[in-house]
Design a protein around this motif. Structure first.
Motif, short mmCIF file in Angstrom:
data_model
loop_
_atom_site.label_atom_id
_atom_site.label_comp_id
_atom_site.label_asym_id
_atom_site.label_seq_id
_atom_site.Cartn_x
_atom_site.Cartn_y
_atom_site.Cartn_z
N UNK A 170 0.71 -1.29 -0.14
CA UNK A 170 -0.02 0.10 0.24
C UNK A 170 0.87 1.29 0.11
N UNK A 171 1.99 1.27 0.76
CA UNK A 171 2.91 2.42 0.81
C UNK A 171 3.46 2.52 -0.54
N UNK A 172 3.90 1.66 -1.32
CA UNK A 172 4.24 1.65 -2.77
C UNK A 172 3.45 2.35 -3.73
N UNK A 173 2.16 1.91 -3.39
CA UNK A 173 1.12 2.58 -4.32
C UNK A 173 1.08 3.93 -4.17
N UNK A 174 1.04 4.43 -2.66
CA UNK A 174 0.87 5.70 -2.19
C UNK A 174 1.88 6.51 -2.76
N UNK A 175 3.22 5.97 -2.82
CA UNK A 175 4.35 6.90 -3.08
C UNK A 175 4.31 7.04 -4.57
N UNK A 176 4.26 5.95 -5.33
CA UNK A 176 3.94 6.20 -6.67
C UNK A 176 2.96 7.18 -7.30
N UNK A 177 1.69 6.95 -6.61
CA UNK A 177 0.89 8.03 -6.97
C UNK A 177 1.19 9.39 -6.70
N UNK A 178 1.95 9.70 -5.54
CA UNK A 178 2.32 11.06 -5.22
C UNK A 178 3.44 11.24 -6.13
N UNK A 179 4.21 10.49 -6.64
CA UNK A 179 5.29 10.99 -7.78
C UNK A 179 4.66 11.48 -9.03
N UNK A 180 3.54 10.65 -9.27
CA UNK A 180 2.97 11.09 -10.46
C UNK A 180 1.93 12.21 -10.46
N UNK A 181 1.80 12.82 -9.01
CA UNK A 181 0.97 13.92 -8.73
C UNK A 181 -0.46 13.54 -8.70
N UNK A 182 -0.95 12.50 -8.34
CA UNK A 182 -2.30 11.90 -8.28
C UNK A 182 -2.93 12.39 -7.09
N UNK A 183 -2.08 12.44 -5.77
CA UNK A 183 -2.76 12.59 -4.70
C UNK A 183 -2.77 11.48 -3.77
N UNK A 184 -3.22 11.49 -2.67
CA UNK A 184 -3.29 10.86 -1.34
C UNK A 184 -4.60 10.70 -0.97
N UNK A 185 -5.10 9.39 -0.45
CA UNK A 185 -4.25 8.10 -0.53
C UNK A 185 -4.40 7.66 -1.96
N UNK A 186 -3.33 7.10 -2.40
CA UNK A 186 -2.93 6.80 -3.62
C UNK A 186 -3.67 5.45 -4.20
N UNK A 187 -3.98 4.41 -3.16
CA UNK A 187 -4.62 3.21 -3.60
C UNK A 187 -5.99 3.42 -4.30
N UNK A 188 -6.87 4.08 -3.91
CA UNK A 188 -8.20 4.24 -4.54
C UNK A 188 -8.05 4.85 -5.96
N UNK A 189 -7.10 5.70 -6.07
CA UNK A 189 -6.71 6.74 -7.24
C UNK A 189 -6.37 5.80 -8.25
N UNK A 190 -5.10 5.00 -7.86
CA UNK A 190 -4.58 4.00 -8.89
C UNK A 190 -5.69 3.00 -9.31
N UNK A 191 -6.39 2.43 -8.41
CA UNK A 191 -7.23 1.41 -8.64
C UNK A 191 -8.42 1.83 -9.92
N UNK A 192 -8.85 3.17 -9.46
CA UNK A 192 -9.75 3.66 -10.61
C UNK A 192 -9.27 4.08 -11.87
N UNK A 193 -8.18 4.45 -12.04
CA UNK A 193 -7.60 4.77 -13.27
C UNK A 193 -7.04 3.65 -13.95
N UNK A 194 -6.69 2.61 -13.14
CA UNK A 194 -6.21 1.29 -13.67
C UNK A 194 -7.24 0.42 -14.29
#
Length: 341
Positions: A170-194
Motif C-alpha cells: 500500500x505504501x508503494x502505491x501511495x508513493x508512486x501515486x504521489x510521484x505522478x501527482x495523483x494525490x493521497x491516498x494513492x490506492x483508490x486513485x490507482x485502482x480507479x485509473x487502472x
C-alpha cells in the motif's frame, strides 16, 4: 439475569476513529469518522490525527451505542486497539477505553490491530449466512503499513511466515501515486485509473527475494527512474499515459503479492486462503483471488469493503473471542506503536 455478552470496541490506531458493538457474536453497529486534513500533506500527520481523535471519540462511541440500541449498563467488556499504530492516535482511544472500563467496572480487552484485520472474516450481522475460514488458513494481510502472509491456526494462534523486508504494498502505491501527482491516498486513485488502462503497457522491476518475503522498494525505484527517463523526452508523458501507468503498476504489485502467496499455499498444502487489510479493497487483487477460487485451487475468503480499512468491528470480534476465554488486559498496560502478531 442478563447473560448477553456485549462488547464495545474502540479503534484509533491511525487516522480513523471507530467504535463498534457486538452482542453474542453478532455485529450491531460499526461507526467510523475519517480525517480529510491529511490529504493536503500527502500522508497522515500524527499530531493532526491525535487531535482529530480527541474531537471524534465521544460522538463516535455515543453513535455506536445508540445504533446498537444498548446502554452503557449493558456493556460486558471494552475491547481496544493497544497497537501497533501511531502512538498519539492510540493513546486517545486507549485512554478513553480505560477510563470507561474503570467507570463501568468492566474488564478491558487488548486487541492487536493486525489480528483484527485477519479475523474480520468472522464478522456477521443478524440473519446473515456466513462461511468462515476453517483453521488452519493462510491470510494475505496487505495495507499501507503491512504486507504479510500469515498462517492462522486459531483465533489466538497465528504466525507470520512471510513479510515485506522494506516497504508495504500500500505504501508503494501511495508513493508512486504521489510521484505522478495523483494525490493521497494513492490506492483508490490507482485502482480507479487502472480500470481504464492496459496492465501490460509498461514493465517494472519485480524483486527476487527468498522464501515468502516481499520487497517493494526496488519496484518504487524502477518506477521513479522510468518516469524520469520518459519525462526527459515528453514532459506530458504522465498525463498522456496515466491509465496505463496505473494499470501496469497495479499489475506488478498484484503479481508480486500473488506469486509468494501461491508458493506458501503450495508448500504448506493449505487450500483455504483469505485476504485482509486496506489493499484487499483493490479490484485487481480481488480479481486475482477470485480466479484462484474459480479454478478450484483455493477456497477463498474476501472481506466486505467495509471491513477492509481500519474499523472497530474487527476489534470487536477479537474482543468477543477473548471475552469467551476470559482473556482480559491489566488496566495499566500501555499502548505500543510496534509489534508483531
Amino acid at each position: 439475569m442478563n447473560n448477553d455478552i456485549v462488547i464495545l470496541a474502540i479503534e484509533s490506531s491511525c487516522d480513523d476513529t471507530s467504535a463498534a458493538v457486538i452482542k453474542n457474536g453478532i455485529l450491531l453497529s460499526n461507526v467510523t469518522a475519517g480525517q480529510e486534513a491529511h490529504q493536503l500533506y500527502g500522508g497522515v500527520v500524527p499530531e493532526l490525527a491525535s487531535r482529530a481523535h480527541q474531537q471524534h471519540i465521544l460522538p463516535v462511541v455515543d453513535t455506536a451505542l445508540k445504533k446498537a440500541g444498548i446502554t452503557q449498563e449493558d456493556i460486558s467488556a471494552i475491547a481496544v486497539t493497544l497497537g501497533p499504530g501511531l502512538m498519539g492516535s492510540l493513546l486517545v482511544g486507549v485512554s478513553f477505553a480505560k477510563g470507561l472500563a474503570i467507570a463501568l467496572g468492566v474488564p478491558l480487552i487488548e486487541v492487536n490491530h493486525l489480528q483484527g484485520h485477519i479475523l474480520a472474516h468472522f464478522l456477521k450481522t443478524e440473519g446473515e449466512e456466513l462461511e468462515t475460514p476453517p483453521y488452519p488458513y493462510l491470510c494475505l494481510m496487505v495495507s499501507g503499513g503491512n504486507s504479510q502472509i500469515v498462517r492462522v491456526d486459531a483465533y489466538n494462534k497465528m504466525g507470520i511466515i512471510g513479510q515485506t523486508i522494506d516497504d508495504a504494498a500500500g505504501e508503494a502505491m501511495d508513493k508512486c501515486s504521489k510521484v505522478m501527482g495523483f494525490g493521497y491516498p494513492g490506492g483508490p486513485i490507482i485502482d480507479k485509473l487502472a480500470r481504464q488502462g492496459n496492465p501490460t503497457a509498461f514493465q517494472f522491476a519485480k524483486p527476487n527475494i527468498p522464501n515468502y518475503d516481499y520487497s517493494f522498494s526496488g519496484l518504487k525505484t524502477s518506477f521513479l527512474y522510468f518516469l524520469r527517463d520518459q519525462l526527459k523526452d515528453n514532459p506530458n508523458f504522465i498525463e498522456e499515459n496515466k491509465e496505463d501507468l496505473a494499470a501496469s503498476l497495479e499489475k506488478t504489485i498484484v503479481d508480486i503479492l500473488m506469486k509468494k502467496l501461491e508458493k506458501a499455499a503450495k508448500d504448506t498444502g493449505i487450500k483455504h486462503v483469505a485476504l485482509a487489510g486496506g489493499v484487499s479493497a483493490n479490484t485487481a487483487l480481488r480479481t486475482a483471488f477470485q480466479a484462484k477460487g474459480e479454478s478450484g485451487q483455493w477456497k477463498i475468503y474476501i472481506p466486505k469493503f467495509g471491513y477492509t480499512t481500519d474499523n472497530a468491528a474487527m476489534i470487536a470480534i477479537v474482543g468477543y473471542f477473548k471475552f469467551l476465554d476470559k482473556d482480559f488486559c491489566p488496566i495499566d498496560k500501555p499502548a505500543y506503536s510496534r509489534t508483531t502478531l
